[in-house]
Structures are given as C-alpha cells and as structure tokens.
Design a protein around this motif. Structure first.
Motif, PDB file in Angstrom:
ATOM      1  N   GLY A  41      88.734 -16.005 110.521  1.00  0.00           N
ATOM      2  CA  GLY A  41      88.536 -15.543 109.148  1.00  0.00           C
ATOM      3  C   GLY A  41      89.931 -15.302 108.598  1.00  0.00           C
ATOM      4  N   TRP A  97      90.710 -12.392 105.977  1.00  0.00           N
ATOM      5  CA  TRP A  97      90.103 -11.058 106.056  1.00  0.00           C
ATOM      6  C   TRP A  97      90.101 -10.469 107.465  1.00  0.00           C
ATOM      7  N   ASN A 139      86.913 -15.419 103.091  1.00  0.00           N
ATOM      8  CA  ASN A 139      86.184 -14.749 102.012  1.00  0.00           C
ATOM      9  C   ASN A 139      86.612 -15.271 100.648  1.00  0.00           C
TER      10      ASN A 139
END
Length: 153
Positions: free
Chosen positions: A48, A51, A85
């Motif tokens: 990710g 994030w 994100n």
C-alpha cells in the motif's frame, strides 16, 4: 567552450547511468515472460505504497538500497502489486492486483512473495517459493531471509 560542454555532458551522463533504478514490473504477464526468459523467480511486492507505514519503511530501509539493487538484478524479477488509497490505477491493474492478492492469500502489507509461473492453457500457474515482509536489521537481514527462501527454487 566545446570541451567544457563535452566534459560536463560525460560527467552528468555517468551519474545517470549510476543512478539507474531497478525495473519494477506492474503487469504480471510481462513479469512472467521475463521470469521465464531469464530463469529468475519473481519477487511479488504486495504494498500500500501511499498509506502503509511498514511498506514505506521496507522501501526506504531495504528496497531502495544499493545492496538490494545489486542483489535483485542478479536474483529476481521485481513485480510491484500496489493497493494505494490516493494514487490512480487503471481498472485492469486493480483487477489483476486483487486477483493475485486472492491467489496468494495476502492478508497484510507489506508481503513479499517469491514465485515462479508457467502459462498453461492461456492462464498462469504459480509455484510459491515462500514469503516474507518487513525484517528489522536493514538490507543484510532482509536479504538473508530472501536468500533462504530462494534456496527452494
């Protein structure tokens, strides 16, 4: 003046060659093709990127170091499977990454999975070699774990 320009160009060019970054594939089919041609397993980095604190830490402490770069060029085909994100991705990449997350049973980030693959009947068939995540101790500690996994190939 011409000599100064040429000297400057050669000097800057040497930095560009030295600073070349690793090639991280984002398309699994391309990665499989390169893996099979080079006879190197794939390093699938489930992350990710914008994030996940541990993912960012793994990047900084290991994956962006000269030690890792040297090791990776010799040993693996790099594949980044990102679940951001805010960063935009195509629908095809999102679907591919979600499918691979399911295939490899990824439940947390970062997960680094080592695998090989063959194409059978038009679909990839994966052989997992092992997995790891963040390993404290910098590049040498992480590479020791990776080398143990790759002994199984």
């Amino acid at each position: 003046m011409k000599k100064v320009f040429i000297t400057l160009l050669v000097f800057l060019g040497s930095f560009a060659v030295e600073a070349q970054e690793l090639k991280w594939e984002t398309d699994i089919n391309t990665a499989i093709s390169v893996s099979n041609k080079t006879k190197k397993p794939m390093l699938l980095f489930f992350t990710g990127s914008d994030w996940c604190g541990w993912c960012i830490r793994l990047q900084k402490e290991v994956l962006k170091t000269p030690e890792f770069t040297k090791w990776a060029k010799k040993n693996v085909v790099l594949v980044e499977l990102d679940f951001p994100n805010a960063k935009q991705q195509s629908d095809a990449i999102k679907t591919q990454n979600n499918d691979l997350q399911q295939i490899f049973g990824i439940q947390g980030y970062p997960t680094v999975y080592f695998a090989t693959a063959k194409i059978k009947n038009g679909k990839p068939s994966y052989t997992g070699l092992g997995k790891t995540g963040y390993v404290a101790g910098g590049p040498s500690a992480w590479l020791n774990v990776a080398n143990e996994i790759l002994k199984n190939k």
